[in-house]
Design an enzyme around this catalytic site. Sequence first.
Site, short mmCIF file in Angstrom:
data_model
loop_
_atom_site.label_atom_id
_atom_site.label_comp_id
_atom_site.label_asym_id
_atom_site.label_seq_id
_atom_site.Cartn_x
_atom_site.Cartn_y
_atom_site.Cartn_z
N HIS A 55 -12.81 40.80 57.98
CA HIS A 55 -12.34 40.26 59.25
C HIS A 55 -13.55 39.95 60.13
O HIS A 55 -13.74 40.53 61.21
CB HIS A 55 -11.41 41.25 59.96
CG HIS A 55 -10.17 41.57 59.19
ND1 HIS A 55 -10.08 42.65 58.33
CD2 HIS A 55 -8.97 40.93 59.11
CE1 HIS A 55 -8.88 42.67 57.78
NE2 HIS A 55 -8.19 41.64 58.22
N CYS A 93 -11.58 49.01 62.44
CA CYS A 93 -11.23 47.60 62.28
C CYS A 93 -9.72 47.47 62.48
O CYS A 93 -8.94 47.97 61.67
CB CYS A 93 -11.63 47.09 60.89
SG CYS A 93 -11.04 45.41 60.57
N HIS A 98 2.30 33.31 54.91
CA HIS A 98 1.43 32.23 54.44
C HIS A 98 1.26 32.34 52.93
O HIS A 98 1.84 33.20 52.27
CB HIS A 98 0.08 32.24 55.18
CG HIS A 98 -0.71 33.51 55.03
ND1 HIS A 98 -1.27 33.90 53.84
CD2 HIS A 98 -1.05 34.46 55.95
CE1 HIS A 98 -1.92 35.04 54.01
NE2 HIS A 98 -1.80 35.41 55.27
N CYS A 142 -16.56 44.00 60.03
CA CYS A 142 -15.82 44.20 58.79
C CYS A 142 -15.93 42.94 57.95
O CYS A 142 -15.63 41.84 58.45
CB CYS A 142 -14.36 44.51 59.09
SG CYS A 142 -13.30 44.51 57.62
N HIS A 148 0.49 35.65 51.15
CA HIS A 148 1.64 36.52 50.93
C HIS A 148 2.45 36.03 49.73
O HIS A 148 2.94 36.82 48.92
CB HIS A 148 2.57 36.52 52.15
CG HIS A 148 1.96 37.03 53.42
ND1 HIS A 148 1.80 36.24 54.53
CD2 HIS A 148 1.47 38.25 53.75
CE1 HIS A 148 1.25 36.96 55.49
NE2 HIS A 148 1.04 38.19 55.05
N LYS A 181 -11.43 34.17 51.57
CA LYS A 181 -10.05 34.58 51.30
C LYS A 181 -9.09 33.86 52.23
O LYS A 181 -9.38 33.68 53.42
CB LYS A 181 -9.93 36.09 51.50
CG LYS A 181 -8.50 36.62 51.37
CD LYS A 181 -8.41 38.06 51.86
CE LYS A 181 -6.96 38.51 51.92
NZ LYS A 181 -6.83 39.86 52.52
N LYS A 194 -4.50 34.59 57.63
CA LYS A 194 -3.43 34.09 58.49
C LYS A 194 -3.82 32.77 59.12
O LYS A 194 -3.04 31.82 59.15
CB LYS A 194 -3.10 35.13 59.57
CG LYS A 194 -1.97 34.70 60.49
CD LYS A 194 -1.61 35.78 61.49
CE LYS A 194 -2.69 35.96 62.52
NZ LYS A 194 -2.26 36.84 63.63
N CYS A 241 -7.90 45.68 59.49
CA CYS A 241 -7.59 46.53 58.33
C CYS A 241 -6.74 47.73 58.71
O CYS A 241 -6.19 48.40 57.84
CB CYS A 241 -8.87 47.04 57.67
SG CYS A 241 -9.88 45.78 56.89
#
Length: 512
Positions: free
Chosen positions: A149, A129, A21, A146, A24, A297, A300, A132
């Site tokens: 996430h 997590c 995505h 987390c 990346h 952020k 995915k 991570c």
Amino acid sequence: MAKVPRFYLTTAIDYSNGDPHLGHAIEKIGADVIARYRRACGDDVHFLIGMDEHGQKVQREAERRGSDPSAWVDRIAEAFRDVWRRLGLSNDDFIRTSEPRHHRGVTTLMERIAENGDFRRAKYEGHYCAGCEAFKKDDELEDGRCPLHLGREIEWTEEENWFFRLSDYRDTLLERLRNDPESVRPATRRNEITRLLESGLDDISASRSRIRWGVPFPGDEEHTVYVWFDALSNYITAIGYPDGEAFGKLWPADLHIIGKDITRFHCVYWPAMLLAAGLEPARSVWGHGFIKIGGAKLSKSAGTELGLVELIERHGPDALRYFLMREVPWDGDRDYPSTAAFIEQFDRRYTTDLANDLGNLLNRVVSMVSRYRGGEVPRLRGGELAEKAALALSEYRTAMEGYLLHRGLAAAFGVVRAANGFVDETKPWALARAEREGGEGASGGALDGVLSQLIAALGTVAAMLAPFTPGKAAELWRAVGGDGSPPVFERLEPSVARLRAVRPSRVLFPRP
């Protein structure tokens, strides 16, 4: 013959739990820009990217998809490779942690750390997590989750692991950072790591006992190497650690490029691992920021709303490369209110900067040289625009040496803006008319000076843009009379001076 400086550059390897995505892409494009710039400076560059294919997250995702992990990572690796080809990445290698060369190197590294007495076996209880692939302290959680996430459940994990004596390296790492501030950049990332080291370090897990998809832990086949020890090692296994010729030539790496969320692993865990194995740490780590949508952020799931292939096809790969490097500060974040706002800004940049400012400038200049001088470029002369281009090139070089890629690109487009203004101020069409009518400027010297400076400015812009938009920069260079791709910076001035005949070509950036 003088020895060519070598430059070994890496990015974080991408995790094999989903398709590539935009998050990346920005890292890989930025690294590619740096690799291409270093080559244009005459360096012998080795540029590494790859895939992180082991660990609990990959194993679970494969199982969820009804696939075995090996077949799953093969599919994901090809999807990533396809996108990087579309974006024109110039990487020299693509490492996968499922490869035999990687397993061999990881095993050797762990054995050497063990020989140094830096592993101990102990029981661990704590929050884990899976996103991570890391254990979390209570003060690292927000409302029991987390912060990176929030959509995932945190897991309470109890297991016996092999631990790495990370705490023993705290003073050494802190002294290294204080003596060599450029080992962690930009300054915001360095300050974060300094505070972390000053607060003290705990020992960390080096193995997992319930994960079968990974590298067996040397001397204990019931355990696999913890995914971060496995993944970080790619930077040396890809170049033949422990005994490969390339390893002896290239290590230590000159630059690791990573996302700012994994600086702890690269600036604390990784150098400590290397020191424990008797190896020198990488020379520098750069932690870049993120694209954010509505303050969050790009992940995915969010990334699927901004399909990477669709964005490439929207205006072409070079346009996307330009947009991301121009919009997102390489030392910070860029937040968009929504995915629609991101698309709108992409379209705006394409039309304004690329199609209008640069594309229209090239078309006007080539047309005027063709019309007024039969396509022959007048001999290069200095002047106001030449001075502005030289200053901008100096600013560009400074920005690029400091990895402030957005500033380097802004400097390049400063030349484009100056050239457009120069056309409006000097009015070459009026000078050409004066020549024909035998009035002021009839000698042709004024028009020659204007046209030669414009061609030289465009040639300089082509070289400045080559790391960012390699395909379009080559088209630009050829349109103003150059051969092949823009020259390295050492030969830029004489190469621009030798431009002799323009080549009218297709529109550089067609308007949508």
